[in-house]
Design a protein around this motif. Structure first.
Motif, PDB file in Angstrom:
ATOM      1  N   GLN A 204       0.726  -1.292   0.040  1.00 14.01           N
ATOM      2  CA  GLN A 204      -0.036   0.155  -0.141  1.00 14.01           C
ATOM      3  C   GLN A 204       0.741   1.342   0.032  1.00 14.01           C
ATOM      4  O   GLN A 204       0.439   2.251  -0.779  1.00 14.01           O
ATOM      5  N   MET A 205       2.070   1.266   0.583  1.00 14.61           N
ATOM      6  CA  MET A 205       2.732   2.437   0.650  1.00 14.61           C
ATOM      7  C   MET A 205       3.541   2.877  -0.717  1.00 14.61           C
ATOM      8  O   MET A 205       3.510   3.591  -1.139  1.00 14.61           O
ATOM      9  N   GLY A 206       3.718   1.357  -1.590  1.00 15.31           N
ATOM     10  CA  GLY A 206       4.051   1.510  -2.813  1.00 15.31           C
ATOM     11  C   GLY A 206       3.007   1.991  -3.837  1.00 15.31           C
ATOM     12  O   GLY A 206       3.326   3.024  -4.644  1.00 15.31           O
ATOM     13  N   ARG A 207       1.787   1.551  -3.542  1.00 11.53           N
ATOM     14  CA  ARG A 207       0.843   2.341  -4.266  1.00 11.53           C
ATOM     15  C   ARG A 207       0.546   3.862  -3.777  1.00 11.53           C
ATOM     16  O   ARG A 207       0.055   4.452  -4.916  1.00 11.53           O
TER      17      ARG A 207
ATOM     18  N   VAL B  83       3.282   5.766  -6.078  1.00  9.11           N
ATOM     19  CA  VAL B  83       2.760   5.595  -7.359  1.00  9.11           C
ATOM     20  C   VAL B  83       1.917   6.991  -7.567  1.00  9.11           C
ATOM     21  O   VAL B  83       2.047   7.735  -8.515  1.00  9.11           O
ATOM     22  N   LYS B  84       0.721   6.848  -6.791  1.00  7.50           N
ATOM     23  CA  LYS B  84      -0.149   8.198  -6.806  1.00  7.50           C
ATOM     24  C   LYS B  84       0.451   9.304  -6.840  1.00  7.50           C
ATOM     25  O   LYS B  84      -0.011  10.229  -7.495  1.00  7.50           O
ATOM     26  N   VAL B  85       1.372   9.589  -5.788  1.00  8.22           N
ATOM     27  CA  VAL B  85       2.086  11.273  -5.725  1.00  8.22           C
ATOM     28  C   VAL B  85       3.077  11.212  -6.647  1.00  8.22           C
ATOM     29  O   VAL B  85       3.562  12.273  -6.669  1.00  8.22           O
ATOM     30  N   GLY B  86       3.440  10.297  -7.427  1.00  9.24           N
ATOM     31  CA  GLY B  86       4.682  10.433  -8.510  1.00  9.24           C
ATOM     32  C   GLY B  86       6.060  10.112  -8.042  1.00  9.24           C
ATOM     33  O   GLY B  86       6.953  10.535  -8.621  1.00  9.24           O
ATOM     34  N   ASP B  87       6.062   9.655  -6.697  1.00  5.50           N
ATOM     35  CA  ASP B  87       7.611   9.381  -6.443  1.00  5.50           C
ATOM     36  C   ASP B  87       7.717   8.023  -6.765  1.00  5.50           C
ATOM     37  O   ASP B  87       7.670   6.941  -6.114  1.00  5.50           O
ATOM     38  N   ARG B  88       8.370   7.884  -7.806  1.00  3.85           N
ATOM     39  CA  ARG B  88       8.801   6.432  -8.504  1.00  3.85           C
ATOM     40  C   ARG B  88      10.002   5.725  -7.606  1.00  3.85           C
ATOM     41  O   ARG B  88       9.830   4.466  -7.512  1.00  3.85           O
ATOM     42  N   ARG B  89      10.834   6.443  -7.054  1.00  8.01           N
ATOM     43  CA  ARG B  89      11.844   5.831  -6.388  1.00  8.01           C
ATOM     44  C   ARG B  89      11.306   5.132  -5.190  1.00  8.01           C
ATOM     45  O   ARG B  89      11.547   4.063  -4.921  1.00  8.01           O
ATOM     46  N   ALA B  90      10.361   5.754  -4.348  1.00  3.88           N
ATOM     47  CA  ALA B  90       9.842   5.253  -3.291  1.00  3.88           C
ATOM     48  C   ALA B  90       9.009   4.123  -3.623  1.00  3.88           C
ATOM     49  O   ALA B  90       8.903   3.162  -2.787  1.00  3.88           O
ATOM     50  N   ALA B  91       8.115   4.153  -4.548  1.00  6.62           N
ATOM     51  CA  ALA B  91       7.242   3.187  -5.257  1.00  6.62           C
ATOM     52  C   ALA B  91       8.028   2.098  -5.311  1.00  6.62           C
ATOM     53  O   ALA B  91       7.775   0.790  -4.957  1.00  6.62           O
ATOM     54  N   VAL B  92       9.392   1.894  -6.224  1.00  7.70           N
ATOM     55  CA  VAL B  92       9.956   0.759  -6.374  1.00  7.70           C
ATOM     56  C   VAL B  92      10.650   0.166  -5.024  1.00  7.70           C
ATOM     57  O   VAL B  92      10.507  -0.982  -4.741  1.00  7.70           O
ATOM     58  N   ILE B  93      11.092   0.962  -3.984  1.00  2.26           N
ATOM     59  CA  ILE B  93      11.523   0.452  -2.741  1.00  2.26           C
ATOM     60  C   ILE B  93      10.493  -0.135  -1.891  1.00  2.26           C
ATOM     61  O   ILE B  93      10.626  -1.401  -1.494  1.00  2.26           O
ATOM     62  N   ALA B  94       9.486   0.502  -2.021  1.00  2.00           N
ATOM     63  CA  ALA B  94       8.261  -0.118  -1.232  1.00  2.00           C
ATOM     64  C   ALA B  94       7.873  -1.509  -1.887  1.00  2.00           C
ATOM     65  O   ALA B  94       7.493  -2.464  -1.270  1.00  2.00           O
ATOM     66  N   LEU B  95       7.643  -1.648  -2.949  1.00  2.00           N
ATOM     67  CA  LEU B  95       6.820  -2.618  -3.635  1.00  2.00           C
ATOM     68  C   LEU B  95       7.954  -3.763  -3.943  1.00  2.00           C
ATOM     69  O   LEU B  95       7.390  -5.000  -3.891  1.00  2.00           O
TER      70      LEU B  95
END
Length: 496
Positions: free
Chosen positions: A48-51, A54-66
């Protein structure tokens, strides 16, 4: 951060999901973060943190969380799918390809994943493998015009190519939805141009553009008001003044111009330098300027004369921070956004050590190339009608003429035709304009194995070539309305 008892995690997770659904992403994220602190192996919270990222456009954080969620749930299709797409959007193409292939072993009928795999393979120069995946897509959706358009993008079509006959047969059936018909029209236009049948190619291009214009029409009045507001915001500024000091740890090179003006070629040459990280079409500079502008006005363009030195530093810092949410890079980057020419003076004022190169191309070739291509829906809507293309070109010249008058030393113009005609000389000039020492590898850019995110996918894998010069002549009388419109507005090149 609030601590959560392990026993209360299920209830906390449900509360966070409700907040997330209500759009309260920051509050939801805080709860998910507390959950993974209490129990790091809670895959759902990482997911959910990754999602949210993604929603807010933080692609690096999305990759790390997912990535954490996927490691905990390696065979969960939903998690793996989100991870694969996050990798693709974060420009981690090789990892995205690997994850998409893993996903398709589990869910072979995932059409979106397979088509995304094909796109990523094309970006990496694996055109034959991409076509194999696109063929599998067509088995699922035989009337998908987008897939056919992607197929012809990856290679040159020959007269006896079965793909051409296949597309013509599908076109004759008249059983496609309008959007897919439009994409098939563009595919046929490209294929017929490849085989030298320019009259039929033009007919299909006109048809495809007509349909695209109905989906997302261009508004000339809105564009005029936009440029009026932009230039109005630039008044009253001494563009020769430099209010802030350069940050030597961050040196962006902006390569800009109209779409299809040669920005990809220029970035490929500069980006092949050993000291440069090419980022492709980043769009963050406009957003960074708007961020700071909102301190001074709630709507429209803020007057740049009101920007304090602190505001200008905030523009630079916001720009870099936004980039780092998407990319990993060192001191020097290239950004080939096709909109940054709007902000030339502001860029140099906020980032004094930035270099700006504007690619300029014969408008007959430039506008024709835009007319032949499909852009993401809702963007570059002016490309679907001749009169709209010329209207947008007028606004481009209006803005460039302003910067030529007000900040002539802030940027370098590089004619595309000169670059392809004499690459040995002009590439050196280009690299020098970017503030770099020459390296021979800059002219061997096409040998580099890296992802390309541009409409010029196949061209980016080739050495400099001249065949795109005066391509408009091949269309004969069909191109006459464009020539006449350009002549009427005084926009034809000197000596044309």
């Amino acid at each position: 951060m609030t601590e959560i008892n392990v026993k209360l995690i299920p209830a906390a997770y449900q509360r966070a999901m409700k907040l997330q659904k209500a759009g309260k992403l920051r509050e939801a994220h805080a709860i998910y973060l507390a959950i993974v602190k209490a129990r790091p192996q809670t895959a759902e919270a990482h997911w959910q943190m990754g999602r949210i990222a993604v929603k807010v456009g933080d692609r690096r954080a999305a990759v790390i969380a997912l990535a954490k969620a996927q490691k905990l749930k390696p065979k969960e299709p939903t998690v793996l799918r989100d991870y694969a797409f996050a990798l693709a959007h974060a420009e981690e193409v090789e990892a995205a390809i690997k994850s998409l292939r893993t996903l398709l072993k589990i869910v072979p009928d995932d059409f979106a994943a397979r088509s995304e795999l094909a796109i990523q393979l094309q970006r990496f120069g694996e055109f034959e493998k991409a076509e194999a995946e696109l063929r599998r897509c067509l088995k699922q959706q035989p009337k998908n015009g987008v897939i056919y358009r992607l197929m012809v993008t990856g290679r040159k079509i020959k007269p006896n190519d079965p793909l051409l006959a296949e597309m013509e047969a599908l076109d004759a059936s008249k059983k496609l939805e309008p959007r897919h018909q439009a994409n098939l029209d563009f595919a046929l236009g490209k294929a017929l141009e490849d085989v030298g049948d320019f009259p039929r190619a033009w007919s299909y291009l006109r048809s495809g553009n007509h349909e695209m214009n109905k989906i997302a029409p261009y508004d000339p009045a809105f564009r005029k008001a936009e440029v009026d507001g932009l230039l109005g915001a630039m008044e009253g500024v001494d563009w020769g003044e430099q209010p802030v000091e350069a940050d030597d740890s961050f040196r962006p090179i902006f390569i800009t111009g109209l779409p299809r003006s040669g920005t990809t070629l220029a970035e490929q040459i500069v980006g092949a330098h050993s000291g440069v990280t090419p980022l492709g079409e980043a769009t963050e500079i406009g957003a960074a300027i708007a961020d700071v502008g909102r301190r001074h006005t709630k709507e429209g363009f803020a007057p740049i004369s009101a920007f304090t030195p602190e505001d200008l530093i905030a523009v630079r810092d916001s720009y870099q921070r936004r980039l780092r949410r998407r990319f990993s890079f060192g001191e020097v980057i290239t950004d080939k956004s096709v909109s940054s020419w709007h902000y030339i003076g502001v860029i140099r004022r906020a980032i004094p050590n930035a270099r700006i190169v504007v690619m300029d191309r014969d408008p007959r070739d430039n506008l024709l190339s835009m007319f032949k291509n499909v852009f993401p829906e809702g963007t570059h809507t002016y490309t679907n009608r001749i009169e709209d293309l010329v209207d947008y070109l007028k606004s481009y010249h209006r803005v460039l003429d302003f910067w030529r008058a007000e900040a002539p030393d802030a940027f370098t113009m590089m004619p595309y035709e000169e670059l392809v005609e004499d690459p040995e000389v002009k590439a050196r000039e280009l690299v020098a304009a970017a503030g770099l020492e020459w390296e021979d590898g800059c002219l061997e850019y096409w040998q580099q194995k890296r992802a390309v995110r541009t409409l010029s996918l196949s061209q980016a894998r080739q050495p400099v070539y001249k065949t795109s010069k005066r391509a408009w002549e091949k269309y004969g009388d069909d191109i006459a309305p464009l020539i006449e419109a350009l002549e009427k507005e005084g926009l034809l090149p000197d000596g044309a």
